[in-house]
Design a protein around this motif. Structure first.
Motif, short mmCIF file in Angstrom:
data_model
loop_
_atom_site.label_atom_id
_atom_site.label_comp_id
_atom_site.label_asym_id
_atom_site.label_seq_id
_atom_site.Cartn_x
_atom_site.Cartn_y
_atom_site.Cartn_z
N MET A 67 38.90 53.26 34.47
CA MET A 67 37.57 52.65 34.58
C MET A 67 37.45 51.83 35.86
N GLY A 68 37.96 52.36 36.96
CA GLY A 68 37.92 51.64 38.22
C GLY A 68 36.52 51.28 38.68
N GLY A 69 35.54 52.13 38.41
CA GLY A 69 34.17 51.85 38.82
C GLY A 69 33.61 50.63 38.13
N LEU A 70 33.90 50.48 36.83
CA LEU A 70 33.44 49.32 36.09
C LEU A 70 34.08 48.04 36.63
N GLU A 71 35.37 48.15 36.99
CA GLU A 71 36.07 46.99 37.56
C GLU A 71 35.38 46.49 38.82
N SER A 72 35.01 47.42 39.71
CA SER A 72 34.35 47.03 40.97
C SER A 72 33.01 46.38 40.70
N SER A 73 32.28 46.90 39.73
CA SER A 73 30.96 46.35 39.41
C SER A 73 31.08 44.95 38.84
N LEU A 74 32.06 44.74 37.95
CA LEU A 74 32.25 43.41 37.35
C LEU A 74 32.69 42.39 38.39
N TYR A 75 33.54 42.82 39.32
CA TYR A 75 33.99 41.90 40.36
C TYR A 75 32.84 41.54 41.30
N ALA A 76 32.03 42.52 41.62
CA ALA A 76 30.87 42.25 42.48
C ALA A 76 29.90 41.28 41.82
N ALA A 77 29.80 41.37 40.48
CA ALA A 77 28.86 40.51 39.77
C ALA A 77 29.41 39.11 39.54
N THR A 78 30.72 38.99 39.35
CA THR A 78 31.30 37.68 38.99
C THR A 78 32.12 37.04 40.10
N GLY A 79 32.74 37.87 40.94
CA GLY A 79 33.62 37.35 41.97
C GLY A 79 34.91 36.76 41.41
N TYR A 80 35.20 37.03 40.13
CA TYR A 80 36.38 36.43 39.49
C TYR A 80 37.62 37.27 39.78
N ALA A 81 38.60 36.67 40.45
CA ALA A 81 39.82 37.38 40.83
C ALA A 81 41.01 36.99 39.96
N GLY A 82 40.76 36.29 38.84
CA GLY A 82 41.83 35.95 37.93
C GLY A 82 42.50 34.63 38.27
N SER A 83 43.25 34.11 37.31
CA SER A 83 43.94 32.83 37.48
C SER A 83 45.46 32.99 37.46
N GLY A 84 45.96 34.22 37.50
CA GLY A 84 47.39 34.44 37.54
C GLY A 84 48.10 33.91 36.32
N ILE A 85 49.23 33.25 36.54
CA ILE A 85 50.04 32.77 35.43
C ILE A 85 49.32 31.68 34.65
N THR A 86 48.45 30.92 35.32
CA THR A 86 47.66 29.91 34.62
C THR A 86 46.72 30.57 33.60
N GLY A 87 46.19 31.73 33.94
CA GLY A 87 45.33 32.47 33.02
C GLY A 87 46.05 32.86 31.75
N ALA A 88 47.33 33.24 31.88
CA ALA A 88 48.12 33.59 30.69
C ALA A 88 48.27 32.38 29.77
N ALA A 89 48.49 31.21 30.36
CA ALA A 89 48.62 30.00 29.56
C ALA A 89 47.31 29.64 28.87
N ILE A 90 46.20 29.79 29.58
CA ILE A 90 44.89 29.48 28.99
C ILE A 90 44.61 30.40 27.81
N ALA A 91 44.93 31.69 27.96
CA ALA A 91 44.71 32.64 26.87
C ALA A 91 45.50 32.25 25.63
N THR A 92 46.75 31.84 25.83
CA THR A 92 47.59 31.45 24.70
C THR A 92 47.07 30.21 24.00
N VAL A 93 46.73 29.18 24.77
CA VAL A 93 46.25 27.92 24.18
C VAL A 93 44.93 28.13 23.45
N PHE A 94 44.01 28.85 24.05
CA PHE A 94 42.71 29.07 23.42
C PHE A 94 42.87 29.83 22.10
N SER A 95 43.72 30.84 22.10
CA SER A 95 43.92 31.64 20.89
C SER A 95 44.54 30.80 19.77
N ARG A 96 45.51 29.96 20.13
CA ARG A 96 46.15 29.11 19.12
C ARG A 96 45.17 28.05 18.61
#
Length: 500
Positions: free
Chosen positions: A211-240
Motif C-alpha cells: 500500500m505504498g500509494g496510501l503511505e505517500s498520501s497520508l504523509y503528504a496530508a500529515t507530514g508525520y515521520a514517526g517518533s522512533g523509539i519514543t513512539g514505541a514507548a508511547i504506544a505501550t503506555v497508552f495501551s496499558r
C-alpha cells in the motif's frame, strides 16, 4: 457465534465453575493457569512487537531496548511486592470464605500500589539517563534508551496498576477476565506501534501490505515521520493506561472477581505494615532478578552492540518460552493460598509437585525444539546476520536447561502462595546473584560472550535443585496469614472495618 463461545468456555473457565480447595488437582490448576499463559503471552507481545518493529528501524534502536527492558523490570519489581502481598491475602481470605476481608485487602493494595508507582516513576524519570550511562550504553544507544525510559517512567503508574489488577483477580481465582482485557490492550499496542515508530514517510507496514500509494498520501496530508523509539514507548503506555481504566471499572463494579470499594481505599497505615511485611521479600525477589539482569547487561555492554542486540533477542525469546512456567507458578500460588486459607496444605503440596513434573517435561521438549530452530527464531527479529548468529548461539547454550526453570518456578510459586515470600526471594537471590552473575563475570573474561550464555544454563539447573530441596523441608506449611495467632502485623484483621 454460539459455537465459538462454547468452545472458548471449554478452554477458559471462571472461578465459579471449579473449586480450588476440593476435588481433583490437575483440572482446576489447568483452568486457572491456561488463561494466565494466554495473558502472559499477550503481555510478552508488547515486548515482541517493540522488538520486531524497532529491529526494522535500526540495530541501535534494538540495542536500546535491550538496555531499557531490564530497567523497566527493575522499576516494576521495586513495587511488585505490594501486588504479591495483595494477591496472597485475597487468595487466603477467599479460601477461608472471608469475602469482606478479601475486599478490604484488594482495596488497600490498589491504594498503596498507585502511591508507590507514582513515586517510583518520578524517581525513574530523573535517573534513567545516568543509570543507562553507568550500565555502559554506547554513545549511539544512550539517547535512544533514555528517551524510551523517560516515557515509560512517566507512565509507570498505568503499567504497574494493570499488573496489580491482574494479581488481585488471580488471587480471587479469576484469570479469564484479565486475559480478555489484556487481549484488547495488546491489539491496540500492535496497531499503534508501526505508526508511532515510523509515521507515514517510510513505514515498512505499508510495504508489507503493498500500500505504498496510501503511505505517500497520508504523509503528504500529515507530514508525520514517526517518533522512533519514543513512539514505541508511547504506544505501550497508552495501551496499558486504557487497560487499567477497564480493570478498575471491573473491580469497582464487583460483578467479576474481587471487588474494591472507595470507602476501603483511604490509606490505612496499619494495613500498609501488613502489606509491607509480606511484600518486601517479594520485592526483593523481583528486584534481585532485575538487578541481576542489569548487572549482566553491564557485562554484555563490554561487547559490541551486535552482542547487546542478540542478548535482547535471547531474553525476549526466553520470556515467551517460560510463559507456561510463570503461568503455572501463578496458578500454584493461588491454589496454595486458597488451600492454606482452607486449612488443606496437603492439596497445596500435591499441586506444586504436579506442576513441577509437568513443567519439566513441557519445557524440556520446548528446549529441544529451540535448540534445532535457534537461527530461524533469531532471524525473525533482525535483518543483521551477525546478530542472528550470536543470538542463535545464546539460545542453543540455554535451551536444554529450560525444564529446570519449570521446577524452580513451581516450588517458588507455592512458597509465595503460603506467604513465604522471603524464602522465594532467597532462592532467587542465590540463583541469580550467587551463581549466575559470578559465573558470567569470570567466564566472559575467559571465553567471551559465550561465558554469559554458560552462566544462564548453570544457574537454571542449580536454581531448580535449591528450590526442590528447600520445599522438601516443609517449612512452607505454617503460612496461614488468616490465622490470628500468626504475627503478621500488630493489628491483624481486628483493624479491618466490617460491614454495618
Amino acid at each position: 457465534m454460539t459455537r465459538l463461545r462454547d468452545r472458548l468456555g471449554a478452554l477458559f473457565k471462571g472461578p465459579e465453575e471449579f473449586d480450588l480447595t476440593s476435588g481433583s488437582i490437575g483440572k482446576p490448576l489447568f483452568f486457572l493457569s491456561m488463561p494466565i499463559v494466554v495473558t502472559n503471552l499477550f503481555q510478552t507481545a508488547y515486548n515482541l512487537a517493540d522488538t520486531f518493529w524497532l529491529g526494522q528501524y535500526s540495530t541501535d534502536a534494538l540495542a536500546a531496548i535491550s538496555f531499557a527492558f531490564p530497567l523497566v523490570f527493575l522499576l516494576i519489581s521495586l513495587g511488585m511486592g505490594i501486588s504479591v502481598a495483595g494477591s496472597v491475602l485475597v487468595a487466603q481470605y477467599t479460601g477461608a470464605g472471608e469475602e469482606r476481608e478479601a475486599e478490604y485487602a484488594a482495596s488497600q493494595t490498589v491504594t498503596f500500589s498507585i502511591i508507590a508507582s507514582v513515586l517510583l516513576g518520578g524517581v525513574g524519570f530523573f535517573i534513567v539517563g545516568r543509570f543507562l550511562g553507568v550500565m555502559g550504553a554506547s554513545a549511539d544507544v544512550l539517547p535512544l534508551a533514555t528517551n524510551y525510559m523517560e516515557v515509560i517512567s512517566l507512565g509507570l503508574a498505568f503499567m504497574f496498576g494493570f499488573a496489580v489488577f491482574i494479581a488481585l483477580m488471580r488471587g480471587y481465582g479469576d484469570t479469564v477476565t484479565p486475559m480478555l482485557v489484556m487481549f484488547g490492550s495488546v491489539v491496540l499496542n500492535i496497531v499503534l506501534d508501526p505508526f508511532l515508530i515510523f509515521g507515514f514517510e517510510a513505514n515498512p507496514l505499508f510495504s508489507m501490505l503493498g500500500m505504498g500509494g496510501l503511505e505517500s498520501s497520508l504523509y503528504a496530508a500529515t507530514g508525520y515521520a514517526g517518533s522512533g523509539i519514543t513512539g514505541a514507548a508511547i504506544a505501550t503506555v497508552f495501551s496499558r493506561a486504557l487497560a487499567l481504566v477497564v480493570g478498575l471499572a471491573i473491580m469497582f463494579r464487583g460483578t467479576r472477581g474481587v471487588e474494591i470499594n472507595l470507602r476501603d481505599m483511604a490509606p490505612d497505615l496499619d494495613y500498609l505494615r501488613r502489606l509491607v511485611r509480606i511484600g518486601i521479600p517479594a520485592s526483593i525477589e523481583g528486584t534481585g532478578r532485575a538487578v541481576s539482569m542489569n548487572l549482566l547487561l553491564f557485562i554484555v555492554a563490554l561487547f559490541p552492540d551486535a552482542v547487546v542486540a542478540a542478548y535482547g533477542i535471547g531474553t525476549r525469546v526466553f520470556s515467551v518460552i517460560f510463559l507456561p512456567a510463570i503461568a503455572v507458578a501463578r496458578g500454584v500460588e493461588t491454589m496454595t493460598g486458597q488451600n492454606i486459607g482452607a486449612d488443606r496444605p496437603e492439596r497445596a503440596e500435591r499441586a506444586a509437585r504436579l506442576a513441577a513434573t509437568v513443567l519439566f517435561g513441557v519445557l524440556t521438549v520446548a528446549g529441544v525444539l529451540v535448540w534445532f530452530a535457534a537461527a530461524p527464531i533469531a532471524d525473525v527479529f533482525t535483518t543483521d546476520p551477525e546478530v542472528v548468529d550470536i543470538a542463535a548461539q545464546f539460545l542453543r547454550y540455554v535451551a536444554l536447561t529450560f525444564g529446570f526453570i519449570g521446577i524452580m518456578r513451581a516450588y517458588t510459586g507455592s512458597f509465595r502462595g503460603a506467604g513465604k515470600t522471603l524464602t522465594a526471594a532467597a532462592i532467587s537471590v542465590l540463583m541469580l546473584g550467587v551463581v549466575r552473575f559470578p559465573i558470567a563475570w569470570i567466564a566472559a573474561g575467559e571465553i567471551g560472550e559465550s561465558g554469559i550464555w554458560v552462566s544462564f544454563a548453570v544457574s537454571n539447573v542449580v536454581g531448580a535443585a535449591i528450590a526442590y530441596a528447600w520445599y522438601r523441608r516443609g517449612t512452607w506449611r505454617d503460612g496461614d496469614l488468616t490465622d490470628p495467632d500468626v504475627d503478621v502485623d500488630d493489628t491483624g484483621l481486628e483493624a479491618t472495618p466490617t460491614d454495618d
